[in-house]
Design a protein around this motif. Structure first.
Motif, PDB file in Angstrom:
ATOM      1  N   MET A  83     -44.179  60.293 -34.096  1.00  9.21           N
ATOM      2  CA  MET A  83     -42.939  60.690 -34.813  1.00  9.21           C
ATOM      3  C   MET A  83     -41.589  60.659 -34.028  1.00  9.21           C
ATOM      4  O   MET A  83     -41.575  61.416 -33.115  1.00  9.21           O
ATOM      5  CB  MET A  83     -43.262  61.780 -35.435  1.00  9.21           C
ATOM      6  CG  MET A  83     -44.623  61.921 -36.411  1.00  9.21           C
ATOM      7  SD  MET A  83     -44.897  63.502 -37.344  1.00  9.21           S
ATOM      8  CE  MET A  83     -44.936  64.685 -35.993  1.00  9.21           C
ATOM      9  N   ASN A  84     -40.801  59.872 -34.344  1.00  3.05           N
ATOM     10  CA  ASN A  84     -39.302  59.786 -33.634  1.00  3.05           C
ATOM     11  C   ASN A  84     -38.361  60.462 -34.526  1.00  3.05           C
ATOM     12  O   ASN A  84     -38.548  60.218 -36.037  1.00  3.05           O
ATOM     13  CB  ASN A  84     -39.367  58.426 -33.103  1.00  3.05           C
ATOM     14  CG  ASN A  84     -40.415  58.221 -31.921  1.00  3.05           C
ATOM     15  OD1 ASN A  84     -40.881  58.725 -31.323  1.00  3.05           O
ATOM     16  ND2 ASN A  84     -40.561  56.548 -32.142  1.00  3.05           N
ATOM     17  N   SER A  85     -37.143  60.518 -33.935  1.00  5.18           N
ATOM     18  CA  SER A  85     -36.166  60.933 -34.517  1.00  5.18           C
ATOM     19  C   SER A  85     -36.393  62.035 -35.718  1.00  5.18           C
ATOM     20  O   SER A  85     -35.920  61.599 -36.919  1.00  5.18           O
ATOM     21  CB  SER A  85     -35.251  59.688 -35.262  1.00  5.18           C
ATOM     22  OG  SER A  85     -34.931  58.530 -34.283  1.00  5.18           O
ATOM     23  N   LEU A  86     -37.037  62.987 -35.386  1.00  3.14           N
ATOM     24  CA  LEU A  86     -37.457  64.059 -36.231  1.00  3.14           C
ATOM     25  C   LEU A  86     -36.328  64.582 -36.972  1.00  3.14           C
ATOM     26  O   LEU A  86     -35.176  65.112 -36.122  1.00  3.14           O
ATOM     27  CB  LEU A  86     -38.484  64.924 -35.531  1.00  3.14           C
ATOM     28  CG  LEU A  86     -39.782  64.321 -35.471  1.00  3.14           C
ATOM     29  CD1 LEU A  86     -40.530  65.162 -34.335  1.00  3.14           C
ATOM     30  CD2 LEU A  86     -40.338  64.276 -36.620  1.00  3.14           C
ATOM     31  N   LYS A  87     -36.420  65.158 -38.126  1.00  4.56           N
ATOM     32  CA  LYS A  87     -35.470  65.734 -38.729  1.00  4.56           C
ATOM     33  C   LYS A  87     -36.110  67.049 -39.517  1.00  4.56           C
ATOM     34  O   LYS A  87     -37.360  67.102 -39.549  1.00  4.56           O
ATOM     35  CB  LYS A  87     -34.855  64.986 -40.144  1.00  4.56           C
ATOM     36  CG  LYS A  87     -34.520  63.635 -39.859  1.00  4.56           C
ATOM     37  CD  LYS A  87     -34.152  62.760 -41.216  1.00  4.56           C
ATOM     38  CE  LYS A  87     -33.503  61.432 -40.848  1.00  4.56           C
ATOM     39  NZ  LYS A  87     -33.450  60.734 -42.079  1.00  4.56           N
ATOM     40  N   PRO A  88     -35.300  68.145 -39.896  1.00  6.96           N
ATOM     41  CA  PRO A  88     -35.899  69.335 -40.246  1.00  6.96           C
ATOM     42  C   PRO A  88     -36.507  69.179 -41.426  1.00  6.96           C
ATOM     43  O   PRO A  88     -37.747  70.011 -41.676  1.00  6.96           O
ATOM     44  CB  PRO A  88     -34.525  70.241 -40.664  1.00  6.96           C
ATOM     45  CG  PRO A  88     -33.468  69.660 -39.616  1.00  6.96           C
ATOM     46  CD  PRO A  88     -33.708  68.158 -39.525  1.00  6.96           C
ATOM     47  N   GLU A  89     -36.130  68.262 -42.338  1.00 10.86           N
ATOM     48  CA  GLU A  89     -37.248  68.067 -43.410  1.00 10.86           C
ATOM     49  C   GLU A  89     -38.252  67.356 -43.187  1.00 10.86           C
ATOM     50  O   GLU A  89     -39.223  67.396 -44.159  1.00 10.86           O
ATOM     51  CB  GLU A  89     -36.456  67.230 -44.527  1.00 10.86           C
ATOM     52  CG  GLU A  89     -35.901  65.864 -43.922  1.00 10.86           C
ATOM     53  CD  GLU A  89     -34.127  66.036 -43.420  1.00 10.86           C
ATOM     54  OE1 GLU A  89     -33.486  65.132 -43.779  1.00 10.86           O
ATOM     55  OE2 GLU A  89     -34.061  66.957 -42.988  1.00 10.86           O
ATOM     56  N   ASP A  90     -38.793  67.333 -41.903  1.00  5.89           N
ATOM     57  CA  ASP A  90     -40.061  66.673 -41.418  1.00  5.89           C
ATOM     58  C   ASP A  90     -40.807  67.799 -41.249  1.00  5.89           C
ATOM     59  O   ASP A  90     -42.254  67.735 -41.048  1.00  5.89           O
ATOM     60  CB  ASP A  90     -40.017  65.836 -40.269  1.00  5.89           C
ATOM     61  CG  ASP A  90     -39.429  64.486 -40.368  1.00  5.89           C
ATOM     62  OD1 ASP A  90     -39.540  63.763 -41.616  1.00  5.89           O
ATOM     63  OD2 ASP A  90     -38.416  63.969 -39.660  1.00  5.89           O
ATOM     64  N   THR A  91     -40.305  68.992 -41.270  1.00  5.95           N
ATOM     65  CA  THR A  91     -41.450  70.362 -40.860  1.00  5.95           C
ATOM     66  C   THR A  91     -42.322  70.558 -42.075  1.00  5.95           C
ATOM     67  O   THR A  91     -42.051  70.297 -43.332  1.00  5.95           O
ATOM     68  CB  THR A  91     -40.368  71.560 -41.066  1.00  5.95           C
ATOM     69  OG1 THR A  91     -39.532  71.513 -39.862  1.00  5.95           O
ATOM     70  CG2 THR A  91     -41.116  72.719 -40.906  1.00  5.95           C
ATOM     71  N   ALA A  92     -43.577  70.415 -41.685  1.00 11.15           N
ATOM     72  CA  ALA A  92     -44.626  70.499 -42.566  1.00 11.15           C
ATOM     73  C   ALA A  92     -46.059  70.725 -41.875  1.00 11.15           C
ATOM     74  O   ALA A  92     -45.956  70.664 -40.536  1.00 11.15           O
ATOM     75  CB  ALA A  92     -44.631  69.157 -43.519  1.00 11.15           C
ATOM     76  N   ILE A  93     -46.966  71.102 -42.524  1.00 10.91           N
ATOM     77  CA  ILE A  93     -48.447  70.760 -42.059  1.00 10.91           C
ATOM     78  C   ILE A  93     -48.722  69.417 -42.171  1.00 10.91           C
ATOM     79  O   ILE A  93     -48.713  68.784 -43.404  1.00 10.91           O
ATOM     80  CB  ILE A  93     -49.486  71.855 -42.365  1.00 10.91           C
ATOM     81  CG1 ILE A  93     -48.804  73.359 -42.378  1.00 10.91           C
ATOM     82  CG2 ILE A  93     -50.609  71.654 -41.885  1.00 10.91           C
ATOM     83  CD1 ILE A  93     -49.579  74.279 -42.881  1.00 10.91           C
ATOM     84  N   TYR A  94     -49.254  68.768 -41.145  1.00 12.27           N
ATOM     85  CA  TYR A  94     -49.669  67.435 -41.131  1.00 12.27           C
ATOM     86  C   TYR A  94     -51.119  67.317 -41.039  1.00 12.27           C
ATOM     87  O   TYR A  94     -51.715  68.032 -40.168  1.00 12.27           O
ATOM     88  CB  TYR A  94     -49.124  66.537 -40.020  1.00 12.27           C
ATOM     89  CG  TYR A  94     -47.475  66.286 -40.302  1.00 12.27           C
ATOM     90  CD1 TYR A  94     -47.376  64.892 -40.692  1.00 12.27           C
ATOM     91  CD2 TYR A  94     -46.808  67.247 -39.992  1.00 12.27           C
ATOM     92  CE1 TYR A  94     -45.917  64.703 -40.743  1.00 12.27           C
ATOM     93  CE2 TYR A  94     -45.187  66.874 -40.556  1.00 12.27           C
ATOM     94  CZ  TYR A  94     -44.812  65.659 -40.737  1.00 12.27           C
ATOM     95  OH  TYR A  94     -43.678  65.461 -40.976  1.00 12.27           O
TER      96      TYR A  94
END
Length: 126
Positions: A83-94
């Motif tokens: 996961m690159n160029s992560l954004k705040p909206e990527d915040t989650a349990i994966y």
């Protein structure tokens, strides 16, 4: 003894990178369709990426295309999500999941998957 274990989550600043791992015990990942899902607080679980068991072809949700890369290391019986160029909206349990209904990426319907990992938290924040 049949288990998927995710690791690699953590706290990262926007624009940063993480690599998630999904390691299998008790079965061979090469024989399964493998997908990554994520679930943010208050939101439904969504499919993020998929890698086929037939030819290794990959699928990505529109929200992560160009930023995330899924891969498989057969020797280590492990699937990764870079996961690159992560954004705040990527915040989650994966979560990673393995399924035998299809051998190529299709949808992300829950019935397609036989095994699920416990999840790993990814937090993107400054």
């Amino acid at each position: 003894q049949l288990q998927l274990v995710e690791s690699g989550g953590g706290l990262v600043q926007p624009g940063g990178s993480l690599r998630l791992s999904c390691a299998a015990s008790g079965f061979t990942l090469d024989h399964y369709l493998i997908s990554w899902f994520r679930q943010a607080p208050g939101k439904e679980r969504e499919g993020v990426s998929c890698i086929s068991s037939s030819d290794g072809s990959a699928d990505y949700a529109d929200s992560v295309k160009g930023r995330f890369t899924i891969s498989r290391d057969s020797a280590k019986n492990t699937v990764y999500l870079q996961m690159n160029s992560l954004k705040p909206e990527d915040t989650a349990i994966y979560y990673c999941a393995a399924g035998s209904v299809f051998n190529t990426c299709s949808g992300y319907a829950p019935y397609e998957y036989d095994y699920w990992g416990q999840g790993t938290q990814v937090t993107v924040s400054s």
